[in-house]
Design a protein around this motif. Sequence first.
Motif, PDB file in Angstrom:
ATOM      1  N   LEU A 135       6.948   7.728   5.663  1.00 24.51           N
ATOM      2  CA  LEU A 135       8.226   7.378   5.051  1.00 24.51           C
ATOM      3  C   LEU A 135       9.388   7.995   5.823  1.00 24.51           C
ATOM      4  CD1 LEU A 135       9.853   6.060   2.784  1.00 24.51           C
ATOM      5  CD2 LEU A 135       9.484   8.153   1.447  1.00 24.51           C
ATOM      6  N   LEU A 136       9.276   9.272   6.178  1.00 24.09           N
ATOM      7  CA  LEU A 136      10.333   9.913   6.966  1.00 24.09           C
ATOM      8  C   LEU A 136      10.540   9.210   8.297  1.00 24.09           C
ATOM      9  CD1 LEU A 136       9.860  13.747   6.418  1.00 24.09           C
ATOM     10  CD2 LEU A 136      11.900  12.403   5.943  1.00 24.09           C
ATOM     11  N   GLU A 137       9.446   8.848   8.948  1.00 24.34           N
ATOM     12  CA  GLU A 137       9.557   8.150  10.234  1.00 24.34           C
ATOM     13  C   GLU A 137      10.298   6.827  10.073  1.00 24.34           C
ATOM     14  OE1 GLU A 137       6.562   6.107  13.448  1.00 24.34           O
ATOM     15  OE2 GLU A 137       5.903   7.967  12.488  1.00 24.34           O
ATOM     16  N   ARG A 138       9.954   6.067   9.051  1.00 24.27           N
ATOM     17  CA  ARG A 138      10.614   4.785   8.795  1.00 24.27           C
ATOM     18  C   ARG A 138      12.103   4.975   8.511  1.00 24.27           C
ATOM     19  NH1 ARG A 138       6.704   1.509   4.596  1.00 24.27           N
ATOM     20  NH2 ARG A 138       4.866   1.395   5.942  1.00 24.27           N
ATOM     21  N   VAL A 139      12.395   5.917   7.626  1.00 22.50           N
ATOM     22  CA  VAL A 139      13.776   6.173   7.240  1.00 22.50           C
ATOM     23  C   VAL A 139      14.604   6.583   8.453  1.00 22.50           C
ATOM     24  CG1 VAL A 139      15.174   7.892   6.016  1.00 22.50           C
ATOM     25  CG2 VAL A 139      13.348   6.698   4.827  1.00 22.50           C
ATOM     26  N   ARG A 140      14.077   7.480   9.244  1.00 15.55           N
ATOM     27  CA  ARG A 140      14.824   8.003  10.392  1.00 15.55           C
ATOM     28  C   ARG A 140      15.052   6.949  11.467  1.00 15.55           C
ATOM     29  NH1 ARG A 140      11.794  13.861  10.609  1.00 15.55           N
ATOM     30  NH2 ARG A 140      13.106  14.871   9.032  1.00 15.55           N
ATOM     31  N   GLN A 141      14.254   5.902  11.490  1.00 16.68           N
ATOM     32  CA  GLN A 141      14.463   4.824  12.458  1.00 16.68           C
ATOM     33  C   GLN A 141      15.603   3.901  12.041  1.00 16.68           C
ATOM     34  OE1 GLN A 141      10.673   2.877  12.882  1.00 16.68           O
ATOM     35  NE2 GLN A 141       9.814   4.538  14.106  1.00 16.68           N
ATOM     36  N   SER A 165      17.238  15.918   3.752  1.00 23.69           N
ATOM     37  CA  SER A 165      18.490  15.262   4.143  1.00 23.69           C
ATOM     38  C   SER A 165      18.251  13.865   4.701  1.00 23.69           C
ATOM     39  CB  SER A 165      19.253  16.113   5.150  1.00 23.69           C
ATOM     40  OG  SER A 165      18.463  16.370   6.291  1.00 23.69           O
ATOM     41  N   SER A 166      17.112  13.641   5.323  1.00 20.11           N
ATOM     42  CA  SER A 166      16.800  12.308   5.835  1.00 20.11           C
ATOM     43  C   SER A 166      16.651  11.319   4.695  1.00 20.11           C
ATOM     44  CB  SER A 166      15.509  12.335   6.662  1.00 20.11           C
ATOM     45  OG  SER A 166      15.671  13.093   7.832  1.00 20.11           O
ATOM     46  N   LEU A 167      15.942  11.727   3.657  1.00 20.76           N
ATOM     47  CA  LEU A 167      15.773  10.853   2.492  1.00 20.76           C
ATOM     48  C   LEU A 167      17.105  10.655   1.775  1.00 20.76           C
ATOM     49  CD1 LEU A 167      12.392  12.272   1.152  1.00 20.76           C
ATOM     50  CD2 LEU A 167      12.759  10.238   2.572  1.00 20.76           C
ATOM     51  N   ALA A 168      17.913  11.704   1.717  1.00 19.62           N
ATOM     52  CA  ALA A 168      19.221  11.606   1.079  1.00 19.62           C
ATOM     53  C   ALA A 168      20.133  10.641   1.841  1.00 19.62           C
ATOM     54  CB  ALA A 168      19.862  12.990   0.987  1.00 19.62           C
ATOM     55  N   ALA A 169      20.131  10.728   3.167  1.00 16.47           N
ATOM     56  CA  ALA A 169      20.954   9.815   3.971  1.00 16.47           C
ATOM     57  C   ALA A 169      20.519   8.368   3.759  1.00 16.47           C
ATOM     58  CB  ALA A 169      20.883  10.195   5.450  1.00 16.47           C
ATOM     59  N   PRO A 206       0.836  -1.208   0.000  1.00 17.20           N
ATOM     60  CA  PRO A 206       0.000   0.000   0.000  1.00 17.20           C
ATOM     61  C   PRO A 206       0.865   1.250   0.000  1.00 17.20           C
ATOM     62  CG  PRO A 206      -0.088  -1.097   2.130  1.00 17.20           C
ATOM     63  CD  PRO A 206       0.703  -1.983   1.209  1.00 17.20           C
ATOM     64  N   PRO A 207       0.367   2.324  -0.594  1.00 21.93           N
ATOM     65  CA  PRO A 207       1.144   3.561  -0.632  1.00 21.93           C
ATOM     66  C   PRO A 207       1.445   4.081   0.772  1.00 21.93           C
ATOM     67  CG  PRO A 207      -0.979   3.822  -1.778  1.00 21.93           C
ATOM     68  CD  PRO A 207      -0.943   2.456  -1.192  1.00 21.93           C
ATOM     69  N   VAL A 208       2.562   4.772   0.878  1.00 23.60           N
ATOM     70  CA  VAL A 208       2.996   5.346   2.149  1.00 23.60           C
ATOM     71  C   VAL A 208       3.067   6.859   1.968  1.00 23.60           C
ATOM     72  CG1 VAL A 208       4.988   5.557   3.692  1.00 23.60           C
ATOM     73  CG2 VAL A 208       4.342   3.328   2.787  1.00 23.60           C
ATOM     74  N   GLY A 209       2.559   7.614   2.934  1.00 21.32           N
ATOM     75  CA  GLY A 209       2.673   9.062   2.890  1.00 21.32           C
ATOM     76  C   GLY A 209       4.074   9.496   3.302  1.00 21.32           C
ATOM     77  N   ILE A 210       4.422  10.725   2.990  1.00 21.27           N
ATOM     78  CA  ILE A 210       5.768  11.224   3.265  1.00 21.27           C
ATOM     79  C   ILE A 210       6.096  11.231   4.756  1.00 21.27           C
ATOM     80  CG2 ILE A 210       5.111  13.663   3.248  1.00 21.27           C
ATOM     81  CD1 ILE A 210       8.452  12.108   2.023  1.00 21.27           C
ATOM     82  N   ASP A 211       5.123  11.552   5.602  1.00 21.05           N
ATOM     83  CA  ASP A 211       5.400  11.569   7.043  1.00 21.05           C
ATOM     84  C   ASP A 211       5.767  10.178   7.546  1.00 21.05           C
ATOM     85  OD1 ASP A 211       4.932  14.318   7.239  1.00 21.05           O
ATOM     86  OD2 ASP A 211       2.783  14.008   7.542  1.00 21.05           O
TER      87      ASP A 211
END
Length: 138
Positions: A13-19, A98-102, A6-11
């Motif tokens: 996605l950021l939470e997942r990435v930052r974890q 920067s979170s997505l870039a990292a 299922p699609p994921v919203g940006i908020d």
Amino acid sequence: MSARRPPVGIDELLERVRQSYERVEASEAYSAARAGEALLVDIRYAALRERDGLIPGALVVERNELEWRLDPRGSHRLPEATGHDLRVVVVCNEGYASSLAAASLHQLGLHRATDLVGGFQAWRAAGLPVTTTRAQSL
């Protein structure tokens, strides 16, 4: 045939990435860069750099070139892209892009890549060095 996620919203996605990695605060990034333990990479676009200034010693790499320039095995890498153990602190304006870039750098094997919580604005608010000297993007 595999099931579609299922699609994921940006908020989310950021939470997942930052974890998936430990982000750094401005004072920690400053100390690590001064000690030669981290490479600060400013991905803000030119208008923001011109408006707000630069972090002295930070490498300026446009966001759309980041992976090509920092991939240690890439044909377009910068001399600073010395290996997959390089500690990179990505800096954007407020700490979102920067979170997505990292996370993208992690996918290239740069397992110590991270980003600056609050971005350049947090750096400046912490009273850390900023210069108005113009830098050329790589």
